[in-house]
Design an enzyme around this catalytic site. Sequence first.
Site, PDB file in Angstrom:
ATOM      1  N   ASP A  94      13.569  62.031  35.714  1.00 29.27           N
ATOM      2  CA  ASP A  94      12.984  62.610  36.926  1.00 29.27           C
ATOM      3  C   ASP A  94      11.553  63.061  36.680  1.00 29.27           C
ATOM      4  O   ASP A  94      10.779  62.348  36.034  1.00 29.27           O
ATOM      5  CB  ASP A  94      13.860  63.764  37.421  1.00 29.27           C
ATOM      6  CG  ASP A  94      13.769  63.951  38.925  1.00 29.27           C
ATOM      7  OD1 ASP A  94      12.969  64.773  39.366  1.00 29.27           O
ATOM      8  OD2 ASP A  94      14.486  63.234  39.649  1.00 29.27           O
ATOM      9  N   HIS A 123      11.210  69.249  40.930  1.00 27.51           N
ATOM     10  CA  HIS A 123      12.320  68.402  41.356  1.00 27.51           C
ATOM     11  C   HIS A 123      13.328  68.210  40.224  1.00 27.51           C
ATOM     12  O   HIS A 123      14.548  68.374  40.407  1.00 27.51           O
ATOM     13  CB  HIS A 123      11.769  67.055  41.829  1.00 27.51           C
ATOM     14  CG  HIS A 123      12.742  66.179  42.546  1.00 27.51           C
ATOM     15  ND1 HIS A 123      13.434  65.169  41.914  1.00 27.51           N
ATOM     16  CD2 HIS A 123      13.137  66.138  43.843  1.00 27.51           C
ATOM     17  CE1 HIS A 123      14.206  64.541  42.799  1.00 27.51           C
ATOM     18  NE2 HIS A 123      14.041  65.112  43.979  1.00 27.51           N
ATOM     19  N   SER A 141      19.031  63.183  46.291  1.00 26.90           N
ATOM     20  CA  SER A 141      18.537  63.556  44.959  1.00 26.90           C
ATOM     21  C   SER A 141      19.417  64.609  44.316  1.00 26.90           C
ATOM     22  O   SER A 141      19.571  64.636  43.088  1.00 26.90           O
ATOM     23  CB  SER A 141      17.121  64.128  45.061  1.00 26.90           C
ATOM     24  OG  SER A 141      16.147  63.133  45.107  1.00 26.90           O
TER      25      SER A 141
END
Length: 452
Positions: free
Chosen positions: A141, A178, A388
């Site tokens: 990621d 994230h 996600s």
Amino acid sequence: MGPYDDAAHFLYEKGVVLARDGEEAQAVEDAVRAHFTATEGLVPDHVRRDGPRHNRTGVTRIRVGDPTEGTDTVPHALRALREAEDRQGRRLAARNHVVHIAVNACPSDEPVPVPRTQPANPAAAEGRYDADSAARVLVVDTGLVSDHRDYPLLAHTTGDVEPAETGADGVLRQYAGHGTFIAGILAAVAPNTDVTVRNTLSDAGAILESEFGARLFEAVDEGGWPDIISLSAGTTTEGTDGLIGLDAFMRELRAQRTLLVAAAGNNSSNARFWPAAYADLPEYADSVVSVGALSADGESEACFSNHGPWVRVYAPGERLTSALTGFAAPVPYIYQHSTYDACRFGFDYACTCRLPRRTGVLSEGRENTGAKPHQVMFDGLAQWSGTSFAAPVVAGLVAARMTARQEYDPRAARDGLLASATHSTEVRGVRATVLRPPTWSPAAAADPAVPV
């Protein structure tokens, strides 16, 4: 991007196609050059290899146009190859897609700050970390925020630190945190887990397909093949054959015992999103599980979630709460996108398209309304939505089952988890399997405004 514009389902690099090394690359180069020689206005000398011919991914980049010209020659090149592909019975070349984190190339949702006192959702499951028995999960990621270990659930998380969390103005960059958010979800669902986060998608959460395969190999080479890979990135394509740039990695994955848990994407579309859609190909069904997102109440699919027979399971993915930053100091963020008066995908519940209300700097017509973009402060925790985040929920559940039952094989743990699932929901007229962590709670409707 979205369900209504079939012509804009994916992004790709102009002027470049991908082919497999060796005879196929040569056949592509020859066929395109011959076609361009006979086509007015296109120059055959522009057809050339671009980059190394031989690498571990087995992929050759072939430039099929002059990058200084305005015309995109990729569609012309691919049309020229159709007859050759028909003769060989397989696809010889494809676009060089942009693989991006699954909050959509234009995200349907951005994070919302929540107080430190608000518990994570999913909350931390019972259990303790034991390095000798912990399941190993690799998160590919955006990396970790520098102070991630100030968040208790991430005290033993390792990996790459994001190179730049904020811009020159001190404002949190889009997509920053994230990977940290995902790691927090994993650690909450499966406390006895060694989570490693790699900063593979540090460039605005995106990477070219031609580079992605090599970066995936680097990620697994650094620490060895893990039990589980949690991947919240992908792309749609024109066909149903997967990504040429990932061919070699997917073949090696299939030969390992590693399970790839991949997000299904956020276009509210049934178009296959790769690599999650490998779960629907017989040769990869054992090594990949694709994950869609449930709505905040857990009763249906989230409005943004991709869907279709290639999505194997749905898990909570709307308004989850996890760590966006550590606790060292508050950091500002300015919203890029505005909410809508109604759900842009046509759903009738209080989804994240609508709430919490905000104005973003990229919104069309903002300068005519006098509205100002919202700036908020993140002080550790955030609420965020997307497939996600549904993907690490499932990755965590598989890891938790492995450690609880002392199962060595993550694929067998996945099979047992799905076989024992007691919940399902109707997604576009079809019953779909649902997994909900025991510590997850349905989220209430959001407040009507984001605090400034």
